[in-house]
Design an enzyme around this catalytic site. Structure first.
Site, PDB file in Angstrom:
ATOM      1  N   LYS A   1       0.815  -1.216   0.000  1.00  0.00           N
ATOM      2  CA  LYS A   1       0.000   0.000   0.000  1.00  0.00           C
ATOM      3  C   LYS A   1       0.850   1.268   0.000  1.00  0.00           C
ATOM      4  CE  LYS A   1      -4.343  -1.586   0.490  1.00  0.00           C
ATOM      5  NZ  LYS A   1      -5.504  -1.172  -0.311  1.00  0.00           N
TER       6      LYS A   1
ATOM      7  N   SER B   1       1.378  -9.429  -0.381  1.00  0.00           N
ATOM      8  CA  SER B   1       0.896  -8.063  -0.224  1.00  0.00           C
ATOM      9  C   SER B   1       1.413  -7.370   1.029  1.00  0.00           C
ATOM     10  CB  SER B   1      -0.627  -8.057  -0.209  1.00  0.00           C
ATOM     11  OG  SER B   1      -1.110  -8.963   0.765  1.00  0.00           O
TER      12      SER B   1
END
Lengths: 321, 321
Positions: free
Chosen positions: B53, B303
């Site tokens: 992110k 991720s």
């Protein structure tokens, strides 16, 4: 006692190169801020079998002549050395006989068997272990590879620090955990012979402080029924490792059980890597700040990452699915 | 809808380079054996704030003109995007206003505050969130950076796959998890524009299969009260991410909750890295073998690695000290 040389560590590095990982060196800004030093983590948790032990075992196995090797190798260990020796032997295509107590955890038995090791069970006493090992050696002629009281093993373990200093030549300090002293011996030779004036520090649990007491007293103290979560550091120094450590290591720093757990958890949470309690012992030296390493470049040998995820040293309740 | 381009992803890579980590690509022989493929793990768990992110948030923040930036940025998120935006804003020296529900976990509030984010609490409804966000935007003039429905964010996320393909150019397949679709969108553009014929696969929990159903139906299905341990994948696609994914992603593969836990535990145990459940969703595609990837070179975007170590998705009792 004549110490192994840097040259022998370099030869070991060449010998194990085709078989072992050249592990990465990691840095973490959160850790640096927390401890006030620039820390370089040598990630032996990423080594084959998940621990530095593979280096020494591999060097010993591939140091054997073909004739010696044909008769196999043997050792007594229920820990990382057993797995490391089994894997190294399999890579050379020879037998590894591992003497383990019957009451060793099933997961460790499975791991050794998984690498093709042949397990001989014994009762959980020193006498039973030595008798069983002797029987194995007599019946097979296998070469005994001691977990740490062996020069081939010591120089093999030293290759981790050799790589660390190749990657970060301007380290001020190297910290390694100490149990039997194989890793710390090899580390101290590699570091002090590579860089003049570098400081080598051993890290030990307060609850298993036999190496600390041995250095204080000037002679080997056996460990006395130690109880620590750092289960890789329960063994005592040998005369060989004591002699090397005495001449090359600045000091042994002991750390608390809480410091070990806190440092371990911090590394998992912030550096996102899985390390075992014995590795966290070395980090805890920085964490607890018993000695002042402020602003220095500090290399830390993370010895390994073999933990039972179902039995962690902190509270964890199963989350909702 | 006009898709972002590879060139924009390359520009994003240059833009975030001074601020973000170029994360390593790891391989693990145990994993390869287990799944029958050659797997390359792109370790965004080692990224700043512990998740990919940061790439998108950082690109968005540093894409702003000085005039825009002076008024700060804002978003609604209680997850990794909130932390990522707060850190990126701090790096640029501007304010980040984060709208979070009052009942968000304390650890997430602390993390955002720790990166200097200014939190505006709201009730835990969509209406309250949007009203609060609107108030923040009106009173500050801050630029809204959506967690995934934003081209600057999408091309930022695509830089992970760009690096992966630079390191391993001959990949056959890339797998990325899909929640709102920002990562999968960016990944699919980077991969398909870099290598002709490469297959891009989205990984989604069975228990939150709205992207799977959306692709089947040819239109966006909102997620319907999803319950999965992969708490980073609860959101629905936007029209923007749906459109990109529809044109570039071969298929979405759904995985079971047990598969996610098993894959996550295997990666911790064997690869010695800490990954969050959403990362394990991508590994579980290989793990559960619902599609045949035997013998292929498969890149997997891990991720992130943000987990609560006190609340793991498996049984753990505290070990003896």
């Amino acid at each position: 006692m004549i110490s192994p040389t840097l040259q022998e560590i370099r030869e070991a590095a060449q010998r194990i190169k085709p078989h072992a990982h050249r592990t990465p060196v990691m840095t973490n800004e959160n850790l640096n801020e927390r401890v006030g030093a620039k820390v370089f983590l040598k990630c032996e948790n990423f080594q084959k079998v998940g621990a530095f032990k593979f280096r020494g075992a591999c060097n010993a196995v591939f140091s054997l002549t073909d004739e010696e090797a044909a008769r196999g190798v043997c050792t007594h260990s229920s820990g990382n050395h057993a797995q490391a020796l089994a894997l190294a032997a399999r890579m050379r295509g020879i037998a590894a006989h591992i003497v383990m107590p019957e009451n060793a955890p099933q997961v460790k038995k499975d791991a050794v068997a998984g690498y093709g090791g042949k397990i001989s069970y014994c009762e959980s006493t020193l006498q039973a272990r030595e008798a069983t090992l002797r029987r194995v050696m007599e019946s097979t002629g296998a070469a005994f590879i001691h977990p740490y009281d062996d020069e081939r093993v010591i120089v093999g373990q030293g290759t981790a620090a050799l790589e660390l200093l190749a990657d970060v030549p301007d380290l001020d300090v190297v910290i390694a955990p100490v149990g039997g002293g194989g890793l710390l011996s090899g580390t101290s030779i590699a570091a002090t012979e590579t860089k003049r004036g570098i400081r080598v520090i051993g890290a030990e649990p307060e609850m298993a402080d036999d190496a600390f007491r041995s250095l204080q007293a000037g002679k080997v103290f056996p460990s006395d029924n130690p109880k620590t979560i750092a289960d890789g550091l329960l063994t005592s120094l040998s005369d060989r490792t004591f002699s090397i450590i005495q001449s090359r290591v600045e000091q042994i720093v002991t750390v608390s059980e809480q410091g070990i757990v806190d440092a371990m958890k911090f590394i998992w949470e912030r550096a996102k890597i899985v390390i075992e309690p014995s590795s966290a012992v070395a980090v805890a030296v920085l964490w607890e700040k018993k000695i002042d390493l402020t602003g220095l470049k500090v290399g830390v040998i993370l010895s390994g990452g073999n933990v039972d995820l179902g039995k962690l040293p902190w509270e964890s309740r199963q989350g909702d699915r």
